[in-house]
Design an enzyme around this catalytic site. Structure first.
Site, mmCIF file in Angstrom:
data_model
loop_
_atom_site.group_PDB
_atom_site.id
_atom_site.type_symbol
_atom_site.label_atom_id
_atom_site.label_comp_id
_atom_site.label_asym_id
_atom_site.label_seq_id
_atom_site.Cartn_x
_atom_site.Cartn_y
_atom_site.Cartn_z
ATOM 1 C CE1 TYR A 134 -6.122 -4.399 15.362
ATOM 2 C CE2 TYR A 134 -6.607 -4.852 17.662
ATOM 3 C CZ TYR A 134 -5.844 -5.071 16.529
ATOM 4 O OH TYR A 134 -4.799 -5.956 16.581
ATOM 5 N NE ARG A 152 -4.296 -15.601 7.551
ATOM 6 C CZ ARG A 152 -3.855 -14.388 7.849
ATOM 7 N NH1 ARG A 152 -3.830 -13.454 6.932
ATOM 8 N NH2 ARG A 152 -3.428 -14.105 9.052
ATOM 9 N NE ARG A 184 -10.508 -15.064 4.969
ATOM 10 C CZ ARG A 184 -10.869 -14.082 4.140
ATOM 11 N NH1 ARG A 184 -11.799 -14.294 3.227
ATOM 12 N NH2 ARG A 184 -10.316 -12.892 4.247
HETATM 13 O O1 CP3 Z 1 -8.194 -20.128 15.932
HETATM 14 C C1 CP3 Z 1 -8.389 -19.138 16.648
HETATM 15 O O2 CP3 Z 1 -7.518 -18.653 17.410
HETATM 16 C C2 CP3 Z 1 -9.791 -18.549 16.728
HETATM 17 C C3 CP3 Z 1 -10.084 -17.422 15.953
HETATM 18 C C4 CP3 Z 1 -9.443 -16.054 16.194
HETATM 19 C C5 CP3 Z 1 -9.209 -15.174 15.116
HETATM 20 N N1 CP3 Z 1 -8.797 -13.981 15.647
HETATM 21 C C6 CP3 Z 1 -9.416 -15.490 13.701
HETATM 22 C C7 CP3 Z 1 -8.759 -14.672 12.673
HETATM 23 C C8 CP3 Z 1 -9.097 -15.395 17.369
HETATM 24 C C9 CP3 Z 1 -9.099 -15.907 18.806
HETATM 25 C C10 CP3 Z 1 -8.700 -14.074 17.010
HETATM 26 C C11 CP3 Z 1 -8.308 -13.045 17.997
HETATM 27 C C12 CP3 Z 1 -7.813 -11.757 17.523
HETATM 28 N N2 CP3 Z 1 -8.211 -11.055 16.419
HETATM 29 C C13 CP3 Z 1 -6.877 -10.956 18.235
HETATM 30 C C14 CP3 Z 1 -6.258 -11.295 19.573
HETATM 31 C C15 CP3 Z 1 -5.157 -12.275 19.445
HETATM 32 C C16 CP3 Z 1 -3.978 -11.811 18.661
HETATM 33 O O3 CP3 Z 1 -3.783 -12.349 17.555
HETATM 34 O O4 CP3 Z 1 -3.306 -10.906 19.117
HETATM 35 C C17 CP3 Z 1 -6.666 -9.793 17.478
HETATM 36 C C18 CP3 Z 1 -5.739 -8.664 17.839
HETATM 37 C C19 CP3 Z 1 -7.534 -9.857 16.336
HETATM 38 C C20 CP3 Z 1 -7.711 -8.811 15.286
HETATM 39 C C21 CP3 Z 1 -7.343 -9.323 13.959
HETATM 40 N N3 CP3 Z 1 -8.071 -10.242 13.244
HETATM 41 C C22 CP3 Z 1 -6.214 -8.968 13.197
HETATM 42 C C23 CP3 Z 1 -5.139 -7.980 13.628
HETATM 43 C C24 CP3 Z 1 -6.288 -9.688 12.016
HETATM 44 C C25 CP3 Z 1 -5.370 -9.569 10.840
HETATM 45 C C26 CP3 Z 1 -4.054 -10.167 11.088
HETATM 46 C C27 CP3 Z 1 -4.006 -11.548 10.535
HETATM 47 O O5 CP3 Z 1 -3.501 -12.433 11.205
HETATM 48 O O6 CP3 Z 1 -4.426 -11.656 9.378
HETATM 49 C C28 CP3 Z 1 -7.435 -10.521 12.073
HETATM 50 C C29 CP3 Z 1 -7.899 -11.465 11.052
HETATM 51 C C30 CP3 Z 1 -8.100 -12.901 11.473
HETATM 52 N N4 CP3 Z 1 -8.719 -13.307 12.619
HETATM 53 C C31 CP3 Z 1 -7.715 -14.057 10.741
HETATM 54 C C32 CP3 Z 1 -8.126 -15.165 11.481
HETATM 55 C C33 CP3 Z 1 -8.009 -16.615 11.109
HETATM 56 C C34 CP3 Z 1 -7.048 -14.052 9.373
HETATM 57 C C35 CP3 Z 1 -7.960 -13.458 8.361
HETATM 58 C C36 CP3 Z 1 -8.292 -14.299 7.136
HETATM 59 O O7 CP3 Z 1 -8.512 -15.511 7.177
HETATM 60 O O8 CP3 Z 1 -8.376 -13.644 6.099
#
Ligand code: CP3
Length: 368
Positions: A173, A51, A60
């Protein structure tokens, strides 16, 4: 709740091996993961697609929710490539999420804007029995298509990194129904329903192994396992909840794609990291920002390390960021090392800071 008598584990998933990608050009990131030090340290940033990038927010907004973005190969591939075009890191990380695995197994998973993931929590044996890891490959076929599209577009000297969540972190989760502060539900469940917990971890091991092998067969050249919430596991359960499931995945993936390096990123386990490396068989280890340089160098005697600039420096930018990044480079770049953050890029980070950091690391190759 009736969790007892649960023995149902998993059926193996059939699948067709495809051609494995072999890089024609040497890649600094893959070289570092094989223990080499090159002309400069390779780098990529966790959450480098996301983001904080305006071009990400644009795509997105066109998608029908976050999972739809993950499951639309053309869009997910474009998003994966956005930071490559801007910063030219040495690795692209597949755009997906760790929670596609519970979604594939049949749990209801949603992402609400500003609130994070929301899952219908698994609270009974019936909920658990409805999950089916054998659905993983079919359900996640669009992700493998994304991998193929990205690999076809990536320059040869940029590696493609696949990933998945480690079973414990994904299980948090699934049981908590989303993000948690204290992990009381999942920890209580593991204590009072150990056989159910073992069955769910077994399903996650199976689904995750299939998922990672299929990523490699589609073109991923290295893999990272995210165990973000390893920090919440009591020492007495560390073997069962963190080490054993991770080792099973590493063994399973390596039995089928022996040459692919696997990075383990278990956050917040400090002094247990060396055991984590030795006992899981991972090839390289990701470091969070609590790891001291002394600890990091000791780990470097066992395997390549990746990390560990705190993302708060990237958010702040300017001379403090430059000084902190130089310190990481000075302390760790003499051994096998991949520069990265200690955790993902914060969404409010100005992309100019990321550009400046990328340039700073690249300049190390110009004789700095
Ligand atoms: O660029 C990258 O790193 C690749 C994509 C990636 C995402 N999530 C995209 C994402 C990767 C490698 C992850 C890993 C992930 N997802 C983890 C492990 C790493 C860490 O951050 O601890 C975890 C715990 C998740 C679970 C998850 N996904 C959460 C808790 C959230 C919400 C929190 C947040 O940052 O919004 C997500 C959503 C998410 N995953 C987004 C992205 C770009 C944001 C959502 C959006 O665009 O609306």
């Amino acid at each position: 709740m009736r969790w007892n008598n649960l023995t149902g584990i998993v059926t193996p998933v059939e699948h067709q091996p495809e051609r494995q990608f072999s890089p024609a050009v040497s890649n600094l990131f893959l070289d570092a993961l094989s223990g080499q030090t090159g002309p400069r340290p390779p780098f990529w940033f966790m959450r480098q697609a996301g983001r904080y990038l305006p071009e990400y927010r644009e795509i997105r907004a066109q998608a029908d929710g976050f999972l739809d973005l993950c499951y639309t190969p053309e869009r997910a591939a474009r998003v994966t490539l956005q930071p490559i075009d801007r910063f030219r890191p040495d690795a692209a990380i597949l755009f997906s999420d760790i929670l596609v695995i519970p979604d594939a197994m049949g749990q209801e998973v949603g992402f609400s804007e500003g609130f994070g993931p929301v899952l219908t929590p698994v609270t009974s044996q019936a909920d658990l029995e409805r999950l089916d890891p054998a659905r993983t490959l079919d359900h996640l076929a669009p992700v493998f298509e994304t991998v193929r599209l990205v690999r076809a577009e990536l320059p040869d000297d940029v590696a493609l990194l696949g990933f998945a969540g480690a079973p414990w972190t994904v299980a948090t989760y699934m049981i908590e129904g989303g993000s948690s502060r204290d992990f009381n539900q999942v920890k209580g469940w593991v204590i009072s329903e150990p056989s159910a917990a073992a069955a769910m971890l077994g399903m996650l091991v199976e689904a995750t192994t299939e998922y990672l092998v299929a990523q490699v067969e589609a073109g991923a050249q290295a893999l990272q396992l995210f165990d973000t919430w390893a920090s919440a596991v009591p020492a007495s359960s560390f073997e069962t909840l963190v080490i054993s499931p991770t080792r099973q995945i590493v063994d399973g993936v390596k039995a089928r794609t022996p040459d692919v390096p696997i990075i383990g990123f278990a956050r917040g386990i400090g002094p247990r990291l060396a055991d984590y490396v030795r006992e899981t068989g991972i090839d390289a280890v990701g470091l969070d920002s609590a790891i001291t340089f002394d600890q990091a160098r000791e780990l470097q005697d066992i395997c390549p390390v990746q990390g560990n600039l705190d993302p708060a420096y990237l958010l702040a930018g300017g001379p403090p960021m430059e000084a902190a990044a130089n310190q990481v480079l000075d302390q760790l770049a003499d051994g096998p090392f991949v520069f990265n953050l200690a955790h993902g890029i914060h969404k409010d980070t100005p992309f100019a800071h990321v550009e400046a950091l990328a340039e700073q690391i690249r300049d190390r190759g110009a004789g700095a």
